[in-house]
Scaffold this motif. Structure first.
Motif: not given
Length: 96
Positions: A36-40, A52-58, A19-34
């Motif tokens: 990947l860390k959470v998913f792993k 499957s949805v979460l993995e596709k987004l991963f 939500s924070d990423f799609i709402g513009g409150r988080l940059s793509a760089d920060n979203f990527e880092s966070m």
């Protein structure tokens, strides 16, 4: 514990991040880092359509490339493309 409860717990931890990423409150760089860390590190992952949805987004997040020149060479995703993928995932996971 039911699989519905496990799935709900798994999906809940991503809601604010996406939500924070799609709402513009988080940059793509920060979203990527966070993301990947959470998913792993996610020990609540259970086989399900939601996973499957979460993995596709991963995989989309892993394809994100911040540098435009490098992105063009490797065929990665831009900020806007990653945000579009995150919006799709959000709609699939949290639409009421």
């Amino acid at each position: 514990m039911s699989s519905d409860t496990a799935t709900a717990r798994m999906v809940a931890k991503y809601r604010d991040l996406i939500s924070d990423f799609i709402g513009g409150r988080l940059s793509a760089d920060n979203f990527e880092s966070m993301y990947l860390k959470v998913f792993k590190a996610d020990e609540d992952q259970v086989p399900s359509p939601e996973f499957s949805v979460l993995e596709k987004l991963f995989f989309a997040t892993d394809d994100y490339v911040a540098d435009p020149e490098l992105r063009e060479k490797v065929g990665g995703l831009s900020d806007n493309e990653l945000r579009a993928r995150a919006k799709e995932a959000h709609a699939q996971l949290y639409a009421i």
